[in-house]
Design a protein around this motif. Structure first.
Motif, PDB file in Angstrom:
ATOM      1  N   THR A   6      -5.171   5.891   1.615  1.00 26.41           N
ATOM      2  CA  THR A   6      -4.333   4.697   1.454  1.00 26.41           C
ATOM      3  C   THR A   6      -4.787   3.948   0.209  1.00 26.41           C
ATOM      4  OG1 THR A   6      -4.046   4.497   3.853  1.00 26.41           O
ATOM      5  CG2 THR A   6      -3.551   2.558   2.521  1.00 26.41           C
ATOM      6  N   VAL A  34       0.843  -1.192   0.000  1.00 26.23           N
ATOM      7  CA  VAL A  34       0.000   0.000   0.000  1.00 26.23           C
ATOM      8  C   VAL A  34       0.876   1.238   0.000  1.00 26.23           C
ATOM      9  CG1 VAL A  34      -1.912  -1.113   1.213  1.00 26.23           C
ATOM     10  CG2 VAL A  34      -0.163   0.107   2.509  1.00 26.23           C
ATOM     11  N   ASN A  66       0.513   5.456   1.295  1.00 34.66           N
ATOM     12  CA  ASN A  66      -0.291   6.471   1.989  1.00 34.66           C
ATOM     13  C   ASN A  66       0.088   7.854   1.480  1.00 34.66           C
ATOM     14  OD1 ASN A  66      -1.564   4.608   3.872  1.00 34.66           O
ATOM     15  ND2 ASN A  66       0.445   4.443   4.835  1.00 34.66           N
ATOM     16  N   SER A  75      -6.425  12.074   3.887  1.00 30.09           N
ATOM     17  CA  SER A  75      -5.327  11.113   3.947  1.00 30.09           C
ATOM     18  C   SER A  75      -5.857   9.825   3.340  1.00 30.09           C
ATOM     19  CB  SER A  75      -4.900  10.891   5.400  1.00 30.09           C
ATOM     20  OG  SER A  75      -3.887   9.905   5.481  1.00 30.09           O
TER      21      SER A  75
END
Length: 253
Positions: free
Chosen positions: A249, A45, A47, A247
């Motif tokens: 992900t 992932v 971010n 924010s």
């Protein structure tokens, strides 16, 4: 005969040990497999933080209109000040059609003024009464004229002029969309640099943001300054900035 029995027993014990070892390995399997799967997700992932801004025209203004009066006694100061404020309220309600709900007392006080000398020390030298109204007004083309009218009615303190939007919710989707686009742009660049491709959104958190109104601080009497030049007060509303921060992900493929 005894040798044969012993051989069988030894074989059975060895088999039991092997089976037990296999059982011990499989017993710890599910929890470890879940943790391993989660670890794989975390390792794949990215971010990023995204921000979005939208500039819009304001549709409302709030301002403070006040009256300050000095007199020899507290009663005289308060009485004179109350008369001026009553006149201002009448002008705002009757002439400018400002609704009662859009008028709110900001400050009210009566306080002594002091003088000091080496001979007499500190002495009370009159009193000052102050009363202010927080006013909300929606016709932005006439704000300057409203301030001039308030000045003529007796206002001598005008401050905290704030242009903003009354309903920010109508722009929320656009601002958040800009923030998400900004986050995706960053994540795509990171994925490309890493030789990967961008997958689905795993998590999103919205934070901060809000509205940045246009402030005009002016403690002096704006109407008086305009009158000195033979004109009327003119205020430019400008644009209000709405912001959103996210924010995000993303999964990496």
């Amino acid at each position: 005969m005894n040798k044969w029995v012993k051989s069988v027993s030894a074989f059975a014990i060895a088999g039991t040990l092997l089976t037990g070892a296999a059982l011990l390995t499989n017993t710890a399997g599910p929890a470890q497999q879940v943790q391993a799967a989660e670890g794989d997700v975390l390792r794949n992932v990215v971010n990023v933080a995204g921000s979005g801004e939208l500039s819009v025209k304001p549709d409302i203004v709030t301002l403070t209109i006040g009256v300050e009066t000095e007199a020899a006694t507290a009663k005289e100061a308060q009485s004179a000040n109350s008369a001026k404020m009553a006149k201002i309220q009448s002008v705002l309600k009757d002439t400018w059609k400002v609704d009662a709900k859009d008028l709110q007392t900001g400050q009210f006080y009566v306080q002594p003024n002091y003088s000091y000398s080496e001979k007499e020390g500190q002495k009370v030298k009159g009193y000052t009464a102050y009363h202010s109204l927080n006013v909300t007004y929606r016709d932005l083309t006439k704000v300057g004229q409203l301030l001039d009218a308030a000045s003529e009615a007796g206002a001598n303190r005008i401050s905290d002029v704030r242009f903003s939007t009354e309903n920010t919710d109508q722009y929320q989707e656009q601002v958040i969309d800009k923030a998400m686009s900004n986050a995706k742009l960053k994540a795509s660049a990171i994925a490309k640099s890493a030789g990967r491709s961008l997958g689905v959104v795993v998590n999103v958190t919205l934070s901060g943001g809000g509205e940045t109104p246009v402030y005009m601080q002016n403690e002096m009497l704006m109407s008086k300054a305009a009158a000195d030049t033979g004109g009327s007060t003119s205020l430019e509303a400008g644009e209000v900035t709405l912001k959103a921060n996210v924010s995000v992900t993303y999964e990496l493929k």
